[in-house]
Design an enzyme around this catalytic site. Structure first.
Site, short mmCIF file in Angstrom:
data_model
loop_
_atom_site.label_atom_id
_atom_site.label_comp_id
_atom_site.label_asym_id
_atom_site.label_seq_id
_atom_site.Cartn_x
_atom_site.Cartn_y
_atom_site.Cartn_z
N CYS A 258 -85.15 -48.33 70.68
CA CYS A 258 -84.22 -47.37 71.29
C CYS A 258 -82.81 -47.92 71.40
O CYS A 258 -81.86 -47.16 71.57
CB CYS A 258 -84.73 -46.96 72.67
SG CYS A 258 -86.31 -46.10 72.66
N GLU B 270 -88.03 -44.16 80.36
CA GLU B 270 -87.19 -44.88 79.40
C GLU B 270 -87.40 -44.20 78.06
O GLU B 270 -88.45 -44.33 77.44
CB GLU B 270 -87.58 -46.36 79.36
CG GLU B 270 -86.48 -47.26 78.79
CD GLU B 270 -86.44 -47.29 77.27
OE1 GLU B 270 -85.63 -46.53 76.68
OE2 GLU B 270 -87.20 -48.03 76.68
N LYS C 141 -101.92 -46.21 79.56
CA LYS C 141 -102.40 -45.65 78.29
C LYS C 141 -101.50 -46.13 77.16
O LYS C 141 -100.30 -45.84 77.15
CB LYS C 141 -102.39 -44.12 78.31
CG LYS C 141 -103.05 -43.51 77.06
CD LYS C 141 -102.79 -42.02 76.95
CE LYS C 141 -101.48 -41.73 76.23
NZ LYS C 141 -101.50 -42.14 74.79
N GLU D 109 -81.91 -39.29 66.93
CA GLU D 109 -82.50 -40.63 66.75
C GLU D 109 -83.40 -40.65 65.52
O GLU D 109 -84.38 -39.91 65.44
CB GLU D 109 -83.30 -41.00 68.00
CG GLU D 109 -83.79 -42.42 68.01
CD GLU D 109 -84.45 -42.79 69.32
OE1 GLU D 109 -84.33 -43.97 69.72
OE2 GLU D 109 -85.09 -41.93 69.95
#
Length: 484
Positions: free
Chosen positions: A290, A256, A178, A386
């Site tokens: 990331c 991840e 997806k 983040e």
């Protein structure tokens, strides 16, 4: 005059299909802020169909000798090269990425990664067979895990799809993937490429399936009874939800997740070279990476000089239109992400100083200026959380001990870098930095042969490399009596 929107569709069992109930969602080009396509908003019936197709195709795909799966992957890689311009156009529209950079920085590594896993299919390693009990021989079998439910992110939708399907297919698994609801276009095109290769070589059509949709669609995939494994690249929150959902029937999980990479710059560093490389690694892809070099720790003796040089580099970094070959990055991916990045800047504490940028750029789209923020403390929100935008923070540290403490003092543990001419210091730092990757005097290069993955809230499991391939296999012990 209204321009008709392009219609994207799911790819299930070798056929392009609308959602069973006809629901759709609009897909927006982040460079313009305008919709350009519709995509299915898939529900349980669509997920059921995709899982059934993958389950039916699994035995035949599993039982192929590795050389046959290698042929498929090599042809897929060739087809990626042949249809590169289509993939580039789809990804640029998907994400607003500069066309030249997709062509130079994404297509070549994607092709290389597919070819790497094509070779890995024929290199299944295990401990040698032997006798560990008198009268018995033990053998280790390496097998695919089964159907894999995979959820790809919106920052690198095309490349992350490759990171997921290539090792899974190479190991003998079948796939239902997806894409993000904001970036389905390139994944649907990949389905067309892979489907055509499977058809040409006479393999089951359900080996690779694409289901478009939102978080609810992803939840339905992860909780479905068919998949043996769920893999996601995404936020920490999404990873936790996947792990919780998968725990209900003990699915294997590959996560991840986010990152907050420390970039530790010591006083003996070549400042000009470090600034050039760090600015590129921090602003590339609008900082939506990331592993981005967005949390810089600088030794106090060179702090002011470094900040001034970094602010100058930021002011010279361009963001803009997809066809401008001088820009380093395009827009943020969506309106929510733009709002998030703005929020971090708006909530800066009084002791923080914006050295460059700090504002939206342009009257349309989701562009944000390359930004540098100094004067920060270790417990500030923008240091701990983040941002996922083109924002580089700078802190000043006194000595190596404090640098290590602050570098490790976040909940993420994906990537890091150390900048120094002192080899012994670089080795000490690489030992104590609690991150899945430590770069020395560089930041962000990746190769197919080396693993990518982190610790702590950055998740678990590896992408790329033989380790990433291993994650899509299971180990079986076979023992036979020598008595016949």
């Amino acid at each position: 005059m209204t321009t008709a929107l392009r219609r994207l569709r799911n790819y299930i069992d070798g056929e392009f299909r609308d959602a069973a109930d006809g629901r759709t969602t609009k897909v927006v080009n982040p460079a313009t802020g305008e919709p350009y396509a519709t995509a299915p908003l898939s529900g349980s019936e669509d997920v059921d169909a995709a899982m059934a197709a993958a389950e039916a195709a699994f035995p035949a795909w599993r039982d192929l000798i590795p050389a046959e799966r290698q042929k498929v992957l090599l042809k897929i890689a060739d087809r990626f090269e042949e249809r590169a311009e289509e993939l580039i156009a789809a990804e640029s529209e998907n994400c607003g990425k500069p066309i030249a950079l997709v062509r130079s920085e994404e297509i070549p590594p994607m092709v290389d990664q597919i070819r790497f896993f094509a070779g890995a299919a024929r290199m299944l390693e295990g401990r040698s067979a032997g006798e560990y009990m008198d009268g018995f021989t033990s053998i280790i079998r390496r097998e695919p895990v089964g159907v894999c439910a995979q959820v790809a992110p919106w920052n690198y939708p095309m490349m992350m799809a490759v990171w997921k399907f290539a090792p899974a297919l190479a190991a003998g698994n079948t796939v239902v993937i997806k894409p993000s609801d904001t970036t389905p276009a390139s994944t649907v095109l990949i389905a067309d490429i892979i489907g055509s290769v499977l058809d040409e070589l006479g393999h089951p059509r359900g080996v690779f399936n694409v289901v478009c949709g939102d978080r609810e669609t992803g939840r339905l995939m992860v909780e479905h009874k068919v998949p043996a494994m769920a893999s996601i690249t995404g936020s920490v929150r999404a990873g936790m939800q996947v792990a919780e959902s998968a725990s209900k029937d003990l699915k294997r999980v590959h996560l991840e997740l986010g990152g907050k990479a420390p970039v530790v710059v010591f006083e003996d560093t070549d400042i000009a070279k470090a600034v050039e490389d760090i600015a590129t690694a921090g602003y590339f892809n609008a900082g939506q990476d990331c592993t981005a070099a967005t949390r810089v720790l600088v030794q106090e003796s060179i702090h002011d000089e470094f900040v001034a040089a970094l602010a100058k580099a930021a002011s010279e970094t361009k963001t803009g239109a997809v066809d401008d070959e001088d820009v380093l990055y395009g827009p943020l991916n969506n309106a929510n992400q733009l709002k998030q990045v703005k929020g971090f800047i708006e909530r800066l504490p009084a002791h923080a100083k914006i050295e460059a940028g700090g504002e939206q750029v342009g009257e349309k789209g989701y562009f944000f200026a390359p930004t540098v923020v100094s004067g920060l403390k270790q417990d500030d929100e923008i240091v701990q959380q983040e941002v996922f935008g083109p924002v580089i923070t700078v802190q000043s540290f006194a000595d190596e001990k404090q640098a290590v403490e602050w570098a490790n003092g976040v909940e993420y543990a994906l990537a890091s870098s150390v900048w120094t001419k002192d080899h012994a210091r670089a080795m000490r730092m690489s030992k104590v930095l609690d991150f899945g990757c430590v770069w020395i005097n560089t930041h962000i290069p990746l190769v197919a042969e080396m693993p990518h993955g982190g610790f702590k809230k950055s998740g678990y499991g590896k992408d790329l490399s033989a380790y990433g391939f291993d994650d899509y296999t299971r180990i079986k012990h076979v023992m036979t009596s020598l008595d016949g």
